[in-house]
Design a protein around this motif. Structure first.
Motif, PDB file in Angstrom:
ATOM      1  N   VAL A  48       0.848  -1.191   0.000  1.00 38.59           N
ATOM      2  CA  VAL A  48       0.000   0.000   0.000  1.00 38.59           C
ATOM      3  C   VAL A  48       0.878   1.233   0.000  1.00 38.59           C
ATOM      4  CG1 VAL A  48      -1.839   1.238   1.188  1.00 38.59           C
ATOM      5  CG2 VAL A  48      -1.763  -1.258   1.272  1.00 38.59           C
ATOM      6  N   GLU A  49       0.529   2.186  -0.874  1.00 34.86           N
ATOM      7  CA  GLU A  49       1.266   3.439  -0.998  1.00 34.86           C
ATOM      8  C   GLU A  49       0.292   4.616  -0.953  1.00 34.86           C
ATOM      9  OE1 GLU A  49       4.709   2.739  -4.131  1.00 34.86           O
ATOM     10  OE2 GLU A  49       2.800   1.851  -4.786  1.00 34.86           O
ATOM     11  N   TYR A  50       0.828   5.795  -0.612  1.00 33.67           N
ATOM     12  CA  TYR A  50       0.034   7.014  -0.630  1.00 33.67           C
ATOM     13  C   TYR A  50       0.813   8.103  -1.345  1.00 33.67           C
ATOM     14  CZ  TYR A  50       3.016   9.253   2.835  1.00 33.67           C
ATOM     15  OH  TYR A  50       4.089   9.820   3.477  1.00 33.67           O
ATOM     16  N   SER A  51       0.074   9.139  -1.780  1.00 31.56           N
ATOM     17  CA  SER A  51       0.684  10.294  -2.425  1.00 31.56           C
ATOM     18  C   SER A  51      -0.185  11.507  -2.159  1.00 31.56           C
ATOM     19  CB  SER A  51       0.784  10.058  -3.942  1.00 31.56           C
ATOM     20  OG  SER A  51       1.229  11.228  -4.607  1.00 31.56           O
ATOM     21  N   PHE A  52       0.455  12.663  -2.021  1.00 30.57           N
ATOM     22  CA  PHE A  52      -0.302  13.907  -1.885  1.00 30.57           C
ATOM     23  C   PHE A  52      -0.524  14.594  -3.229  1.00 30.57           C
ATOM     24  CE2 PHE A  52       1.759  13.935   2.490  1.00 30.57           C
ATOM     25  CZ  PHE A  52       0.631  13.415   3.113  1.00 30.57           C
ATOM     26  N   ASP A  53       0.256  14.182  -4.266  1.00 23.49           N
ATOM     27  CA  ASP A  53       0.136  14.846  -5.559  1.00 23.49           C
ATOM     28  C   ASP A  53      -0.222  13.908  -6.712  1.00 23.49           C
ATOM     29  OD1 ASP A  53       2.496  13.443  -5.987  1.00 23.49           O
ATOM     30  OD2 ASP A  53       3.769  15.227  -6.091  1.00 23.49           O
ATOM     31  N   GLY A  54      -0.345  12.608  -6.448  1.00 21.84           N
ATOM     32  CA  GLY A  54      -0.659  11.651  -7.497  1.00 21.84           C
ATOM     33  C   GLY A  54       0.523  11.251  -8.353  1.00 21.84           C
ATOM     34  N   VAL A  55       1.714  11.756  -8.022  1.00 22.16           N
ATOM     35  CA  VAL A  55       2.925  11.465  -8.793  1.00 22.16           C
ATOM     36  C   VAL A  55       3.941  10.702  -7.941  1.00 22.16           C
ATOM     37  CG1 VAL A  55       4.857  12.475 -10.074  1.00 22.16           C
ATOM     38  CG2 VAL A  55       2.574  13.515 -10.242  1.00 22.16           C
ATOM     39  N   ASP A  56       4.331  11.300  -6.812  1.00 17.63           N
ATOM     40  CA  ASP A  56       5.308  10.681  -5.914  1.00 17.63           C
ATOM     41  C   ASP A  56       4.585   9.869  -4.848  1.00 17.63           C
ATOM     42  OD1 ASP A  56       7.595  11.851  -7.150  1.00 17.63           O
ATOM     43  OD2 ASP A  56       7.114  13.749  -6.144  1.00 17.63           O
ATOM     44  N   PHE A  57       4.688   8.536  -4.942  1.00 20.12           N
ATOM     45  CA  PHE A  57       4.031   7.641  -3.987  1.00 20.12           C
ATOM     46  C   PHE A  57       5.045   7.137  -2.965  1.00 20.12           C
ATOM     47  CE2 PHE A  57       0.802   7.790  -7.150  1.00 20.12           C
ATOM     48  CZ  PHE A  57      -0.385   7.505  -6.479  1.00 20.12           C
ATOM     49  N   HIS A  58       4.565   6.935  -1.739  1.00 19.71           N
ATOM     50  CA  HIS A  58       5.397   6.495  -0.629  1.00 19.71           C
ATOM     51  C   HIS A  58       4.762   5.264   0.024  1.00 19.71           C
ATOM     52  CE1 HIS A  58       7.335  10.405  -1.026  1.00 19.71           C
ATOM     53  NE2 HIS A  58       6.114  10.903  -1.094  1.00 19.71           N
ATOM     54  N   GLN A  59       5.580   4.300   0.344  1.00 21.45           N
ATOM     55  CA  GLN A  59       5.086   3.064   0.942  1.00 21.45           C
ATOM     56  C   GLN A  59       4.517   3.309   2.330  1.00 21.45           C
ATOM     57  OE1 GLN A  59       7.430  -0.620   0.497  1.00 21.45           O
ATOM     58  NE2 GLN A  59       7.348  -0.724   2.733  1.00 21.45           N
ATOM     59  N   MET A  60       3.339   2.752   2.570  1.00 20.63           N
ATOM     60  CA  MET A  60       2.727   2.778   3.900  1.00 20.63           C
ATOM     61  C   MET A  60       2.908   1.444   4.612  1.00 20.63           C
ATOM     62  SD  MET A  60      -0.946   4.673   3.253  1.00 20.63           S
ATOM     63  CE  MET A  60      -1.461   4.568   4.967  1.00 20.63           C
ATOM     64  N   ARG A  61       2.708   0.369   3.852  1.00 23.35           N
ATOM     65  CA  ARG A  61       2.704  -0.933   4.511  1.00 23.35           C
ATOM     66  C   ARG A  61       2.771  -2.057   3.492  1.00 23.35           C
ATOM     67  NH1 ARG A  61      -0.861  -2.360   9.719  1.00 23.35           N
ATOM     68  NH2 ARG A  61      -0.082  -4.451  10.033  1.00 23.35           N
ATOM     69  N   ILE A  62       3.357  -3.174   3.917  1.00 28.72           N
ATOM     70  CA  ILE A  62       3.302  -4.446   3.208  1.00 28.72           C
ATOM     71  C   ILE A  62       2.677  -5.442   4.178  1.00 28.72           C
ATOM     72  CG2 ILE A  62       4.633  -6.319   2.173  1.00 28.72           C
ATOM     73  CD1 ILE A  62       6.775  -4.264   1.437  1.00 28.72           C
ATOM     74  N   PHE A  63       1.705  -6.215   3.697  1.00 32.46           N
ATOM     75  CA  PHE A  63       1.060  -7.190   4.587  1.00 32.46           C
ATOM     76  C   PHE A  63       0.568  -8.382   3.779  1.00 32.46           C
ATOM     77  CE2 PHE A  63      -2.279  -4.458   3.074  1.00 32.46           C
ATOM     78  CZ  PHE A  63      -3.389  -5.271   2.932  1.00 32.46           C
ATOM     79  N   ASN A  64       0.230  -9.450   4.487  1.00 38.18           N
ATOM     80  CA  ASN A  64      -0.290 -10.681   3.904  1.00 38.18           C
ATOM     81  C   ASN A  64      -1.622 -10.987   4.573  1.00 38.18           C
ATOM     82  OD1 ASN A  64      -0.670 -13.763   4.095  1.00 38.18           O
ATOM     83  ND2 ASN A  64       0.861 -13.562   2.497  1.00 38.18           N
ATOM     84  N   LEU A  65      -2.587 -11.394   3.773  1.00 32.50           N
ATOM     85  CA  LEU A  65      -3.851 -11.868   4.329  1.00 32.50           C
ATOM     86  C   LEU A  65      -3.930 -13.378   4.166  1.00 32.50           C
ATOM     87  CD1 LEU A  65      -6.474  -9.205   3.161  1.00 32.50           C
ATOM     88  CD2 LEU A  65      -5.645  -9.609   5.472  1.00 32.50           C
ATOM     89  N   LEU A  66      -4.504 -14.035   5.127  1.00 36.05           N
ATOM     90  CA  LEU A  66      -4.756 -15.483   5.134  1.00 36.05           C
ATOM     91  C   LEU A  66      -3.517 -16.342   5.321  1.00 36.05           C
ATOM     92  CD1 LEU A  66      -7.641 -15.939   2.564  1.00 36.05           C
ATOM     93  CD2 LEU A  66      -7.753 -15.587   5.025  1.00 36.05           C
ATOM     94  N   PHE A  67      -2.403 -15.782   5.731  1.00 40.40           N
ATOM     95  CA  PHE A  67      -1.224 -16.550   6.143  1.00 40.40           C
ATOM     96  C   PHE A  67      -0.840 -17.641   5.153  1.00 40.40           C
ATOM     97  CE2 PHE A  67      -3.435 -15.128  10.018  1.00 40.40           C
ATOM     98  CZ  PHE A  67      -2.475 -14.283  10.517  1.00 40.40           C
TER      99      PHE A  67
END
Length: 189
Positions: free
Chosen positions: A136-155
């Motif tokens: 998951v990444e976020y951006s304030f301008d739609g150009v430069d994205f920054h990682q928020m988190r990496i996760f796994n569902l269902l192990f």
């Protein structure tokens, strides 16, 4: 109307067209399971589409003018009420808000945040699925994205179809307007 989307917890007030969804949140709506606070809520409005692609990228722009503690809008991966993940900004006060994510596995939520200025009123979110893993990444301008988190569902258990999309809620406040613009799948990088 956005194609192939359906509601879980349809809100009383919303407007949509082919590229935009606007939700007026309702008081006492939230997504949380058990951890720390001891309660379970699974009543936030979610507008989701399904994908069985093992690899995809999904992106949306959010706009909001939240006013009450924990008002939030963002992006959601949803398997069922016990296995899901949400990423959003949450109103805290007039100085800062919390940008973060909740990952819920087997009915227990965790919450990781970072403070951002309260003046931020628009955030882009991007989720990349790689089998059972998500970035998951976020951006304030739609150009430069920054990682928020990496996760796994269902192990590591087999996960075919997932639901991905939009959500907004107001756990304590009287509600606010959350706007989602151009939610879409991108070609895999």
């Amino acid at each position: 109307m956005m194609k192939n989307y359906s509601w879980i917890n349809k809100p009383d007030k919303f407007e949509e067209n082919e590229e935009t969804l606007e939700i007026k949140t309702q008081q006492n709506t939230d997504m949380w399971q058990k951890t720390h606070y001891g309660f379970s809520n699974n009543n936030a409005p979610m507008y989701l589409t399904s994908s069985s692609q093992k690899d995809f990228v999904y992106e949306v722009k959010t706009e909001f003018d939240s006013n009450y503690l924990f008002d939030q809008c963002g992006i959601m991966i949803y398997l069922d009420e016990h296995n899901w993940a949400k990423f959003s900004s949450e109103y805290e006060n007039d100085e800062f808000q919390r940008l973060g994510g909740v990952v819920t596995k087997n009915g227990y939520s965790d919450w990781a945040t970072q403070d951002i200025p309260a003046t931020v009123k628009s955030i882009y979110y991007r989720i990349t699925r790689e089998s059972n893993d998500f970035v998951v990444e976020y951006s304030f301008d739609g150009v430069d994205f920054h990682q928020m988190r990496i996760f796994n569902l269902l192990f590591g258990n087999k996960m075919d179809e997932v639901k991905v999309g939009l959500y907004a809620c107001s756990p304590q406040g009287k509600g606010f307007t959350a706007t989602f613009k151009q939610p879409h799948f991108l070609s895999k990088k």
